[in-house]
Enzyme design. Structure first.
Site, PDB file in Angstrom:
ATOM      1  CD  GLU A 192      -3.400   2.757  -5.119  1.00 18.17           C
ATOM      2  OE1 GLU A 192      -2.516   2.102  -5.680  1.00 18.17           O
ATOM      3  OE2 GLU A 192      -3.162   3.623  -4.265  1.00 18.17           O
ATOM      4  CD  GLU A 303      -5.016   5.934   1.171  1.00 21.66           C
ATOM      5  OE1 GLU A 303      -3.929   6.297   0.698  1.00 21.66           O
ATOM      6  OE2 GLU A 303      -5.505   4.808   0.969  1.00 21.66           O
TER       7      GLU A 303
END
Ligand code: XIL
Length: 400
Positions: A192, A303
Site C-alpha cells: 500500500e 487478499e
C-alpha cells in the site's frame, strides 16, 4: 482438463450429480430424455442448501489449480489462532496449498523492539505450513498503517524512531527475509505505497512513515535489501483498489515499470481485492489483470474477499444493509467469486499466475467481523461447510 482435476471429478461425481440436479452447476431444468417441460427449478434456498457440504465431501480446491490456492490465518495467541482453534487445521491442509498470516508476520510481531527480533510465532506457523505440504507467503514488511481496531501494525519504537531510517529499514528487511530464507516462498515487501484521491481522481506516493523519513527510494531500498538476503524468494508489491482499473492502477504500473527498468528486483504484483458484490466490474477486473500481466511479472490475487453489504456503486444507492445472508445474496456472491476467478484465468497467462488467496477461512473469522456483524465475505460457513461462494471458485477453476 488437468489429470488431477479429472481424478477429483471422478471421485466426487456423486456430489457433482447432486449439485447439477439442483442447479448448483449453473443450470436448471431437465437435460435429457424425451419431451419435457422445464419446471420452475429449485428455489434459491434449495440451491444454497444443496451446495452446503462438509469441507471434505468435495475435492480440495487446491487440486483444481496448477498455481497456489491460499488463505489467511491467525496464529500464535490470537483469538482465532489455528493453534488454539485447531479444528481449522485439517480444513486448511485439505483445500489450500499456501498460507499467509493476517497479522503475525507484520512489523510489531517480527521486530517489536529496536534491538529485538521475535521470530518464534512466525516460525511455528511456517513449520505448520511446510509440515502440511503448503507453501508460505510472507506478509508484510513495509506498511504504513498504524493499527486496525486495536491491532497495532507499526511498532511503537519505529513510530518514534529518530535514527538512520535507511539503515534501520535495511536491517529490518534483510534480517527478516534472511531468517525465513528457504522456508517462505514469497513476500509482500512493500504494501500500500500508493494513495488514491477520489476527489481529483489522481494517485501518487502515499505519505507514510517510511516515505517521510526516506523519500520514495524506500521502496527500491526495501526490494534490494530483500533480494540481497535471499536470491530465490519471490518479491511482491501488494495494494488494494487496483482492480478498479483506474488512476491508482496506472500510477502503480508506471512505478513498477520504472523500478523494473532500473533493475529493482520485483517479481510480482498482488491485487488485494477486498471487493463488493457490485464493484469493480468484471470488465475492469479483467482489464486490470491484463495490464499487470503485460509487465511480464507474476500477478496474484492476494487478499480476496467479497463484502455482501459494502457498496461501490456511486449514488444513488440503497445503503440499507441486509441483516442476514439471504439465499439470493449468497448466490449473487457465488457468481461474483466465479467471475473474478474466471477473469484471472482469462487474463493472466499460466506462467505468470502467482496464485489466488482468500482473506480467511470462515465468515465468522473474517477481519470484516471486527467492524461489522453483518458480513459474510468468504467461502466457508463457521462449521466448515461450503457456501455457494466456494462453488463459484470451484466452477471457475473446473471450467478453465
Ligand atoms: C488485516 C488483518 O486481516 C487483520 O486481522 C489485522 O488486524 C489488520 O490487517 N490489507 C492488508 C492486510 O494488506 O494486511 C489487512 O489485514 C487487510 C487489508
Amino acid at each position: 482438463m488437468h489429470w488431477n482435476k479429472l481424478i477429483s471429478v471422478l471421485l466426487f461425481s456423486g456430489v457433482l450429480a447432486a449439485l447439477s440436479a439442483c442447479g448448483g452447476g449453473g443450470s436448471s431444468g431437465p437435460k435429457t430424455g424425451g419431451p419435457s417441460f422445464p419446471g420452475p427449478g429449485p428455489t434459491a434456498e434449495e440451491q444454497v442448501a444443496q451446495m452446503r457440504v462438509d469441507y471434505n465431501e468435495i475435492e480440495g480446491l487446491k487440486t483444481l489449480a496448477d498455481f497456489p490456492i491460499g488463505t489467511e490465518v491467525s496464529a500464535a495467541n490470537q483469538a482465532n489462532s489455528i493453534f488454539i482453534a485447531t479444528d481449522q487445521q485439517p480444513v486448511l491442509a485439505y483445500h489450500f496449498s499456501n498460507l499467509v498470516a493476517g497479522s503475525i508476520m507484520k512489523a510489531p510481531w517480527l521486530y517489536p523492539q529496536e534491538d529485538e527480533f521475535a521470530f518464534d510465532p512466525a516460525d511455528e506457523l511456517v513449520a505448520f505450513a511446510l509440515a502440511n505440504d503448503m507453501t508460505m507467503h510472507g506478509h508484510t514488511l513495509v506498511w504504513h498503517r498504524y493499527d486496525w481496531v486495536g491491532d497495532r501494525l507499526i511498532p511503537e519504537w519505529m513510530e518514534n524512531y529518530s535514527g538512520d531510517w535507511s539503515a534501520m529499514l535495511e536491517t529490518y528487511v534483510h534480517t527478516t527475509v534472511e531468517h525465513f530464507s528457504g522456508r517462505v516462498t514469497s513476500w509482500d515487501i512493500v504494501n500500500e505505497a500508493v494513495d488514491y484521491n477520489g476527489l481529483t481522481n489522481t494517485a501518487g506516493y502515499r505519505d507514510t512513515i517510511f516515505y517521510r523519513n526516506i523519500g520514495p527510494d524506500y521502496i527500491e531500498d526495501a526490494y534490494r535489501a530483500a533480494r540481497a538476503a535471499d536470491p530465490d524468494v519471490q518479491l511482491y508489491y501488494n495494494d488494494y483498489g487496483l482492480s478498479s482499473n483506474g488512476a491508482k492502477l496506472d500510477f502503480t504500473l508506471t512505478m513498477l515499470e520504472d523500478l523494473l527498468e532500473r533493475g529493482v528486483p520485483i517479481d510480482g504484483l498482488g491485487f488485494q481485492m477486498h471487493i463488493t458484490l457490485d464493484g469493480p466490474s468484471a470488465v475492469n477486473i479483467e482489464a486490470a489483470f491484463r495490464k499487470a500481466a503485460a509487465l511480464g511479472i507474476m500477478v496474484k490475487i492476494s487478499e480476496l474477499d467479497i463484502s455482501i453489504n459494502g457498496r461501490n456503486t456511486p449514488p444513488p444507492v440503497d445503503w440499507s444493509r441486509s441483516p442476514t445472508l439471504t439465499a439470493a445474496l449468497a448466490l449473487e456472491q457465488k457468481a461474483r467469486y466465479k467471475e473474478v476467478v474466471a477473469a484471472y484465468l482469462d487474463a493472466v497467462p499460466p506462467a505468470q499466475r502467482g496464485g489466488i488467496t482468500v482473506w480467511g477461512l470462515t465468515d465468522d473469522s473474517s477481519w470484516m467481523r471486527t467492524i461489522w456483524d453483518d458480513e459474510w465475505p468468504l467461502l466457508f460457513n463457521g462449521d466448515f461447510t461450503t457456501k455457494p461462494a466456494f462453488h463459484g471458485v470451484r466452477e471457475a477453476l473446473l471450467e478453465q
